[in-house]
Write a protein that holds these residues in place. Structure first.
Motif, PDB file in Angstrom:
ATOM      1  N   CYS A 181       0.814  -1.223   0.000  1.00 20.47           N
ATOM      2  CA  CYS A 181       0.000   0.000   0.000  1.00 20.47           C
ATOM      3  C   CYS A 181       0.844   1.269   0.000  1.00 20.47           C
TER       4      CYS A 181
ATOM      5  N   MET B 221       9.746   0.978  -5.016  1.00 26.62           N
ATOM      6  CA  MET B 221       8.924  -0.147  -4.585  1.00 26.62           C
ATOM      7  C   MET B 221       9.721  -1.448  -4.636  1.00 26.62           C
TER       8      MET B 221
ATOM      9  N   SER C 227       1.097  -3.264 -11.036  1.00 27.63           N
ATOM     10  CA  SER C 227       0.565  -1.918 -10.838  1.00 27.63           C
ATOM     11  C   SER C 227       1.651  -0.875 -10.988  1.00 27.63           C
ATOM     12  N   CYS C 228       2.830  -1.148 -10.445  1.00 26.21           N
ATOM     13  CA  CYS C 228       3.946  -0.209 -10.556  1.00 26.21           C
ATOM     14  C   CYS C 228       4.367  -0.016 -12.011  1.00 26.21           C
TER      15      CYS C 228
ATOM     16  N   ASP D  44       4.096   3.797  -1.566  1.00 23.27           N
ATOM     17  CA  ASP D  44       4.299   4.481  -2.842  1.00 23.27           C
ATOM     18  C   ASP D  44       4.575   3.474  -3.956  1.00 23.27           C
ATOM     19  N   ARG D  45       3.910   3.659  -5.110  1.00 27.51           N
ATOM     20  CA  ARG D  45       4.040   2.699  -6.207  1.00 27.51           C
ATOM     21  C   ARG D  45       5.112   3.092  -7.219  1.00 27.51           C
ATOM     22  N   GLU D  46       6.067   3.899  -6.808  1.00 26.69           N
ATOM     23  CA  GLU D  46       7.105   4.330  -7.726  1.00 26.69           C
ATOM     24  C   GLU D  46       8.201   3.271  -7.838  1.00 26.69           C
TER      25      GLU D  46
ATOM     26  N   VAL E 166       1.420  -6.252  -7.254  1.00 25.11           N
ATOM     27  CA  VAL E 166       1.990  -4.965  -6.848  1.00 25.11           C
ATOM     28  C   VAL E 166       2.925  -4.428  -7.931  1.00 25.11           C
TER      29      VAL E 166
END
Length: 418
Positions: free
Chosen positions: A53, A61, A166-167, A55-57, A163
């Motif tokens: 949950c 990540m 998504s990134c 930061d998706r950077e 995950v």
């Protein structure tokens, strides 16, 4: 994080208990990923959720996930998470990119199967989304990798897949956004370069010929005998027409590319625009045009942003002059850390915004038919990721508000209302 992966070796094979390894006859069945994670306690699950949950950077990540692996395992000392780039030719991490198929990590990405390092102290495990390997988790230990740690990393890799997907989608979306911003910048620059070229051609061509024509008319007026009043009258008319054409040419040159915008910046260009608009006769005498600048200096604004704001102000003030019967126009330029706001407000007759845009391209000789100008302002701002809001009602006046983000400083905030 660990060092780059060891080069591939024909003797490289899966560790006992790792993916791709065959269980020994009579050995108990390996626990499922859910059982492995549940056996490590709720604390591990909480850490997984917290990282997922965050930061998706990328690559941040990937580093967070690598740290989670080391903290969760018992004997693993190093971990790196390699993520496949958008072109699917290399794996990216905190060090140099690893080409697909090169080294143990590249081999795992290319074949989608786990592979142990030859020294038995590490294993590279694929992270798969459907039938595609999108990343590789490469772990190392001080001694031989325990089977339960290898199984745990395999289970974690399954959880990492959505995950990292998504990134990667976010990274691709932002790269497209940056490409669109660069395209918009180049489009505005090309447009302004063409305007500058036309301005120079008019200045060096038509304007110079008109000036020469004025000199010749003056010479003809002096040479013509006084007993030719009709000839003198025609020369005087021609001189006036020449002067009018020269003035219109100068106005066209300034409209195509105002020199003050290049020389002194946006604030000075807006002040010049206000002064020129105020010099013209309004419906009730001289139009009162004021300029207010607040916040940071516009030197921090890119040239194409300054140009877009000037063009929007130019169109809005022109509409107030031509159509609104306004006596007062206020220009506000407000700088902030992530965006710049331009607000042009007049006290003119106003109009129905909904009716203007509903009429589309139908031409009528009223303020409401200036939808081309209004649409042009909106399109110019949207090209740079901003927006233009037009607020007006008949008899109330008009406010044109443009908000444009400053590249690299975030997105535009809500426009302020005056």
């Amino acid at each position: 994080m660990t060092a780059p992966p060891a080069p591939p070796s024909p003797g490289s094979s899966p560790l006992p208990g790792s993916p791709g390894a065959s269980p020994s006859p009579g050995s108990p069945a390996s626990p499922s990923p859910a059982e492995l994670l549940a056996g490590r306690g709720n604390d591990l699950l909480v850490r997984i959720v917290a990282v997922a949950c965050s930061d998706r950077e990328l690559p941040r990540m990937a580093d967070e996930l690598a740290g989670l692996v080391v903290r969760s395992a018992r004997a693993l000392t190093f971990c790196d998470v390699y993520v496949l780039d958008d072109e699917e030719r290399a794996l990216e991490w905190s060090g140099p990119a690893v080409p697909l198929g090169e080294g143990d990590v590249g081999w795992v990405a290319a074949h989608g199967r786990a592979r142990a390092h030859t020294d038995g102290r590490g294993v590279a495990i694929p992270v798969r989304s459907g039938n595609t390997t999108i990343a590789v988790v490469d772990v190392r230990s001080a001694g031989l990798c325990p089977d339960d740690d290898v199984a745990l990393v395999t289970a974690l890799a399954e959880l990492f897949a959505p995950v990292l997907c998504s990134c990667r989608r976010l990274r691709a979306a932002r790269e497209r956004e940056h490409a669109a911003e660069r395209f918009a910048e180049r489009a505005v620059e090309a447009q302004e370069a063409e305007r500058s070229r036309l301005s120079r051609e008019i200045h060096d061509g038509i304007a110079q010929r008109l000036a020469s024509l004025g000199f010749h008319l003056s010479a003809a007026e002096r040479a013509l005998p006084e007993h030719h009043p009709e000839g003198l009258a025609q020369i005087m008319i021609a001189r006036k027409l020449c002067e009018l054409a020269a003035a219109e040419t100068r106005a066209a040159i300034g409209g195509l590319r105002p020199p003050v915008l290049d020389d002194l910046g946006l604030s000075a260009a807006l002040a010049t625009l206000a002064r020129e608009a105020g010099d013209g006769p309004g419906p009730s005498g001289v139009l009162d045009v004021s300029v207010t600048v607040e916040g940071e200096l516009e030197e921090e604004l890119p040239d194409h942003v300054q140009t877009a704001l000037y063009r929007i102000a130019q169109e809005a003030v022109g509409n107030s002059l031509r159509h609104a019967s306004a006596t007062c126009v206020d220009l506000l330029l407000e700088h902030a850390s992530d965006r710049v706001l331009l607000k042009v407000t007049d006290d003119g007759t106003g109009f129905s915004v909904r009716e203007v845009f509903a009429q589309g391209a139908r031409a009528e000789r009223t303020r409401r038919t200036d939808s081309y100008g209004l649409r042009g302002m909106r399109e110019r701002a949207e090209l740079l990721g901003g927006r233009v809001t037009v607020t007006s009602r008949p008899g109330v006046g008009t406010t044109v508000e443009a908000v444009i983000p400053v590249p690299g400083r975030g997105r535009p905030g809500p426009a302020t209302r005056g």
